[in-house]
Design a protein around this motif. Structure first.
Motif, PDB file in Angstrom:
ATOM      1  N   LEU A   3       0.828  -1.199   0.000  1.00 57.83           N
ATOM      2  CA  LEU A   3       0.000   0.000   0.000  1.00 57.83           C
ATOM      3  C   LEU A   3       0.868   1.257   0.000  1.00 57.83           C
ATOM      4  CD1 LEU A   3      -2.802  -0.821   2.605  1.00 57.83           C
ATOM      5  CD2 LEU A   3      -2.919  -1.003   0.113  1.00 57.83           C
ATOM      6  N   ASP A  46      -1.917   4.876   3.695  1.00 60.54           N
ATOM      7  CA  ASP A  46      -3.229   4.327   3.334  1.00 60.54           C
ATOM      8  C   ASP A  46      -3.798   3.459   4.451  1.00 60.54           C
ATOM      9  OD1 ASP A  46      -3.033   5.607   0.947  1.00 60.54           O
ATOM     10  OD2 ASP A  46      -3.024   3.810  -0.304  1.00 60.54           O
ATOM     11  N   LEU A  78      -7.298   4.162   6.592  1.00 64.71           N
ATOM     12  CA  LEU A  78      -8.422   3.229   6.600  1.00 64.71           C
ATOM     13  C   LEU A  78      -8.746   2.747   8.009  1.00 64.71           C
ATOM     14  CD1 LEU A  78      -7.583   1.139   3.411  1.00 64.71           C
ATOM     15  CD2 LEU A  78      -9.293   2.959   3.655  1.00 64.71           C
ATOM     16  N   ARG A 129      -8.960  -1.475  -1.355  1.00 63.80           N
ATOM     17  CA  ARG A 129      -7.859  -0.564  -1.678  1.00 63.80           C
ATOM     18  C   ARG A 129      -6.828  -1.262  -2.556  1.00 63.80           C
ATOM     19  NH1 ARG A 129      -6.160   3.436  -3.965  1.00 63.80           N
ATOM     20  NH2 ARG A 129      -4.117   4.237  -3.382  1.00 63.80           N
ATOM     21  N   VAL A 185      -8.644   5.690  -1.571  1.00 68.23           N
ATOM     22  CA  VAL A 185      -8.908   5.813  -0.139  1.00 68.23           C
ATOM     23  C   VAL A 185     -10.036   6.797   0.120  1.00 68.23           C
ATOM     24  CG1 VAL A 185      -7.938   6.597   2.063  1.00 68.23           C
ATOM     25  CG2 VAL A 185      -6.580   5.141   0.556  1.00 68.23           C
ATOM     26  N   ASP A 234      -5.867   5.535  -9.162  1.00 65.71           N
ATOM     27  CA  ASP A 234      -7.151   6.060  -8.718  1.00 65.71           C
ATOM     28  C   ASP A 234      -8.022   6.550  -9.867  1.00 65.71           C
ATOM     29  OD1 ASP A 234      -6.157   5.543  -6.231  1.00 65.71           O
ATOM     30  OD2 ASP A 234      -6.115   7.626  -5.546  1.00 65.71           O
TER      31      ASP A 234
END
Length: 283
Positions: A15, A19, A23, A58, A64, A195
């Motif tokens: 990750l 991140d 989360l 993710r 995110v 993303d």
């Protein structure tokens, strides 16, 4: 039950930095500082399951901001959703440049075109409470998110209108028009990665060269600016020269491009011909 420090250590694999923390903060409803002060606390089964589900999404690429429903911008935490572009830190440069051209000692009318989450319009309205800010967007779903942000944050001097760019503002003139329009070229391979795969395509891409939206805004903006009013648009790092050419062709003066913190072209601005501005902000 696993300890928070252990579960975070395992979760960080594969990750981006931060991140996993973001989360887990979302799952726990706690700030990031709490995680480091309570690393030896245990995470219950329900929390661990919720965290694992978010991690899986993710790792599949879901941003995110969409997983948590929030993204920080300017002084706010903004609600975001799949109907809106995720606000980025570089757009704060546009806000800074706009505020330099918005005197606080007189009433102003400002337009934010393609408002999305409302990020630009809300920042300008918050910093200039005496200004009237009108934000437009072609997406009804995006306007619902933006209006919800305005209500939650208590910013009352911004209103929202449905329509494409300047179309909802027929017959009106403004002291300043700001926009972060789509500026990626259709077919750009970046749209299929990271993303960007999950963000609304209409908020990202605009024609074969990425400049269709900016082209339309530059052409229509002069009819909606008072003499001496400013147009500011965000764009891609390699689009400074063509965007300056578009503004100059539309008759704007004092056209210049500002660079972001990584010294990349990011915002181009120009002044509608007319009496000199009340002050001479930097370009």
């Amino acid at each position: 039950m696993p300890r928070i420090d252990a579960i975070l250590r395992d979760a960080r694999t594969g990750l981006e930095p931060g991140d996993a923390e973001a989360l887990l903060c979302h799952v726990l409803g706690r700030p990031r500082s709490w995680l480091y002060a309570h690393g030896d606390d245990e995470l219950d089964e329900a929390g661990a399951a919720a965290f694992d589900a978010l991690l899986a999404r993710r790792r599949d690429g879901m941003p995110v901001a969409y997983l948590t429903g929030r993204r920080g911008f300017w002084r706010f935490d903004l609600d975001v959703g799949p109907a809106t572009l995720i606000p980025r830190p570089e757009t704060e440069l546009l806000v800074e440049l706009a505020l330099e051209r918005m005197p606080s000692d007189r009433p102003l009318r400002v337009a934010d075109l393609g408002t999305g989450t409302g990020a630009i319009g809300l920042a300008l309205a918050f910093e200039r409470p005496g200004a009237e800010v009108i934000a437009t967007d072609a997406s009804v779903a995006a306007l619902e998110v933006a209006a919800g942000n305005a209500a939650r944050l208590g910013v009352g001097n911004v209103t929202f209108r449905h329509g494409n760019w300047l179309a909802p503002l027929a017959g009106e003139r403004f002291d300043l028009i700001a926009s972060n329009p789509p500026y990626i070229a259709e077919g750009d391979p970046h749209l299929a990665h990271g993303d960007l795969r999950f963000e609304p395509p209409t908020a990202l891409a605009s024609g074969v060269d990425g400049l269709d939206a900016i082209r339309a805004i530059a052409a229509d903006a002069p009819a909606h600016l008072v003499p001496g009013g400013w147009l500011l648009v965000e764009h891609g790092f390699d689009q400074g020269p063509p965007v300056r050419a578009l503004l100059e062709a539309a008759g704007f003066e004092a056209v210049a491009t500002a660079t972001d913190l990584e010294h990349r072209d990011r915002v181009t601005l120009g002044r509608h011909p007319g009496p000199a501005a009340t002050r001479a902000p930097r370009g």
